[in-house]
Design an enzyme around this catalytic site. Structure first.
Site, PDB file in Angstrom:
ATOM      1  CB  CYS A 292      -5.731   4.419  -0.325  1.00  0.00           C
ATOM      2  SG  CYS A 292      -5.503   6.178   0.009  1.00  0.00           S
TER       3      CYS A 292
ATOM      4  CD  GLU B 295      -1.071   2.968  -3.751  1.00  0.00           C
ATOM      5  OE1 GLU B 295      -0.174   2.379  -3.105  1.00  0.00           O
ATOM      6  OE2 GLU B 295      -2.291   2.843  -3.487  1.00  0.00           O
TER       7      GLU B 295
END
Length: 257
Positions: free
Chosen positions: A2, A112
């Protein structure tokens, strides 16, 4: 991993959502739709009881990128933005924080990047960003750790002598999201927040048992503008889903709509 997320909630909303007793903020953070490492972020944590006060739940602003208390150079935090759940209890950089300095990092969702079949003029795969968020619009309570690093070059009475930092815990992505990236942040369900934040452990046993990947179907991934790839860009347009006709052909079946 992340490496970017969005956090636009007001501190007063987070105080209510996480039942915070004490908001220790010099000033509210601006809404941020492109949170990147080294930025200040909101964190919910509990400080242990002392002679002059009980254990208390706080909302603080911490720098993203954990600096262990024993670090010689705080720049180590620039690459410690994630901690892998599989090894967090053993790694020297994280194990002390995992035992007693756990926190929650509120987020609207996280980003992402997926490598598409299209290529750039240089022959590299073009990457399409996705915003991964709760389907019901709720706050994402990402599992985190925090540390307090003391700057040896500052005087005892210097208000900047302590640096508060944090990291996000990650795990293998659930099947519906694994095609975008193989890792994802760990979530703390509402009913387990108290036990996760308790610095005394409270007889909860292994804290890893309190954490779960998001349940299948709980999160959705929507293709968003490549503007998010530049950290200088910031605004609600970054999390706005692309019109379906603008989503690359090989990604339309992966888009959450």
């Amino acid at each position: 991993m992340c490496g970017r997320y969005a956090s636009s909630r007001r501190p007063e909303d987070l105080v209510d959502e996480f039942e915070v007793a004490d908001a220790l903020l010099a000033a509210p953070l601006d809404p941020d739709w492109n949170v990147a490492p080294t930025k200040e972020v909101y964190a919910v944590l509990e400080r242990p009881a002392k002679e002059d006060r009980p254990q208390v739940r706080q909302l603080r602003a911490l720098r993203w990128g954990l600096v262990p208390s024993w670090a010689k150079d705080p720049a180590i935090g620039n690459r410690m933005i994630n901690a892998r759940m599989e090894t967090v209890a053993e790694k020297p950089a994280y194990r002390r924080a995992f035992a007693a300095r756990r926190c929650l990092l509120p987020a609207d969702g996280y980003y992402e990047w997926y490598a598409t079949r299209a290529t750039s003029p240089a022959g590299k795969a073009r990457k399409q960003p996705f915003f991964i968020r709760p389907r019901d619009g709720s706050v994402l309570a990402m599992a985190g750790l925090y540390e307090i690093w003391r700057d040896p070059d500052r005087a005892d009475d210097d208000p900047e002598r302590f640096r508060w930092t944090c990291t996000v815990l990650t795990t293998a992505a659930e099947d519906a999201l694994g095609h975008i990236h193989d890792r994802m942040p760990l979530m703390v369900p509402r009913e387990r927040r108290d036990a996760w934040l308790d610095p005394s452990g409270g007889g909860a046993g292994d804290p890893r048992e309190l954490l779960v990947p998001a349940a299948p179907g709980e999160l959705e991934a929507v293709a968003v503008s490549t503007l998010v790839s530049n950290v200088r860009n910031n605004g609600p347009e970054l999390v706005r889903p692309l019109p379906l006709e603008d989503v690359p052909d090989d990604l339309r079946e992966q888009d959450g709509r």
